[in-house]
Design a protein around this motif. Structure first.
Motif, PDB file in Angstrom:
ATOM      1  N   GLU A  71       0.831  -1.194  -0.031  1.00 36.07           N
ATOM      2  CA  GLU A  71       0.055  -0.139  -0.008  1.00 36.07           C
ATOM      3  C   GLU A  71       0.936   1.141   0.048  1.00 36.07           C
ATOM      4  O   GLU A  71       1.913   1.532   0.935  1.00 36.07           O
ATOM      5  CB  GLU A  71      -0.889  -0.107   1.518  1.00 36.07           C
ATOM      6  CG  GLU A  71      -1.579   1.247   1.780  1.00 36.07           C
ATOM      7  CD  GLU A  71      -2.487   1.720   0.631  1.00 36.07           C
ATOM      8  OE1 GLU A  71      -2.398   2.747  -0.113  1.00 36.07           O
ATOM      9  OE2 GLU A  71      -3.867   1.178   0.562  1.00 36.07           O
ATOM     10  N   ASP A  72       0.922   2.277  -0.987  1.00 35.81           N
ATOM     11  CA  ASP A  72       1.715   3.434  -1.108  1.00 35.81           C
ATOM     12  C   ASP A  72       1.232   4.208  -0.020  1.00 35.81           C
ATOM     13  O   ASP A  72       2.246   5.128   0.135  1.00 35.81           O
ATOM     14  CB  ASP A  72       1.636   3.765  -2.548  1.00 35.81           C
ATOM     15  CG  ASP A  72       0.283   4.246  -3.044  1.00 35.81           C
ATOM     16  OD1 ASP A  72      -0.574   3.360  -2.640  1.00 35.81           O
ATOM     17  OD2 ASP A  72       0.098   5.173  -3.858  1.00 35.81           O
ATOM     18  N   ASP A  98      -2.835  -3.271  -2.755  1.00 33.88           N
ATOM     19  CA  ASP A  98      -3.615  -1.841  -3.224  1.00 33.88           C
ATOM     20  C   ASP A  98      -3.567  -1.941  -4.585  1.00 33.88           C
ATOM     21  O   ASP A  98      -2.443  -2.309  -5.409  1.00 33.88           O
ATOM     22  CB  ASP A  98      -2.656  -0.854  -2.630  1.00 33.88           C
ATOM     23  CG  ASP A  98      -3.407   0.457  -2.958  1.00 33.88           C
ATOM     24  OD1 ASP A  98      -4.811   0.510  -3.280  1.00 33.88           O
ATOM     25  OD2 ASP A  98      -2.857   1.650  -3.011  1.00 33.88           O
ATOM     26  N   GLY A 126      -3.903   0.810  -6.910  1.00 27.85           N
ATOM     27  CA  GLY A 126      -2.849   1.760  -7.585  1.00 27.85           C
ATOM     28  C   GLY A 126      -1.775   1.937  -6.949  1.00 27.85           C
ATOM     29  O   GLY A 126      -1.868   2.229  -5.624  1.00 27.85           O
TER      30      GLY A 126
HETATM   31 CA    CA Z   1      -2.537   3.532  -3.933  1.00 24.82          CA
END
Ligand code: CA
Length: 221
Positions: free
Chosen positions: A7-8, A51, A53
């Motif tokens: 997850e960014d 995630d 994206g």
């Molecule tokens: Ca993301």
């Protein structure tokens, strides 16, 4: 049981790690798609939360590439507002489940539990072997009528050993499934935790339930 979270958004990742740890999972976190993919490919996780994206490589690509490498670890994709077509393609990439953001943590936790069940198995609330019983809802164990709470690490250790009852579990397996990647691989931590756990679960007969297999690891049952 160990989970990889890719997850960014660092705040979301940190919250997820904290909440999953409170449910007695070991959690590794990566914020970048390439790094997450590498980690997923080179470690034996029990579950991967991706995630969609991500910088580097998106969740969809990570998932299909892992499946190309024949990695069958359950994967759940987390994504903002997917339409029906999007959902279908997410599942087409080989993901086992999909959850739209924003989600309630309780729903995520319930789905994580479901994905960690072995196929066709109904996860019992308790895991019992030789009169020892481990309660997955209260994180406690009962032996000879005495119930005592376990620390998260003790619970995770005992759960992993009992799930693999009858098999020798090496220190490497325990490191891989019970500790996150922040641990010092050469520490005596595992032996210390096993020692404390033995004292706690059966003070009179402490080496009987979790037996040491010299040079290999530990065995239960
Ligand atoms: Ca993301």
């Amino acid at each position: 049981m160990k989970i990889l979270v890719v997850e960014d958004q660092e705040a979301i990742a940190a919250t997820l790690k904290r909440k999953l740890e409170a449910e007695c999972y070991a959690v590794d976190v990566e914020h970048d798609g390439e790094r997450g993919f590498y980690k997923a490919r080179t470690n034996d996780y029990d579950l991967i939360l991706l995630d969609k994206g991500l910088p580097g490589k998106d969740g969809y690509a990570i998932c299909s590439e892992l499946r190309n490498y024949k990695i069958t670890t359950p994967i759940m994709i987390l994504s903002v507002a997917a339409g029906t077509e999007d959902k279908v393609s997410l599942l087409d990439c080989g993901a086992d489940d999909y959850l739209a953001k924003p989600y309630a943590f309780s729903e995520l936790a319930a789905r994580v539990k479901a994905l960690l069940r072995r196929p066709g198995q109904i996860e019992a609330k308790t895991l019992a072997i030789d009169g020892f019983s481990l309660d997955r809802e209260t994180y406690s164990f009962t032996f000879r009528g005495t119930t005592a709470p376990l620390t998260p690490k003790e619970f995770m250790l005992l759960e992993y050993l009992m799930k693999n009852a009858g098999k020798v579990v090496s220190r490497g397996m325990l490191l891989g499934h019970v500790w996150d990647d922040g641990v010092d691989q050469f520490s005596k931590s595992i032996d210390m935790h096993i020692m404390n756990l033995r004292k706690k679960i059966d003070p009179q007969n402490k080496d009987v339930f979790i037996r040491t297999v010299p040079g290999h690891g530990f065995i239960v049952g």
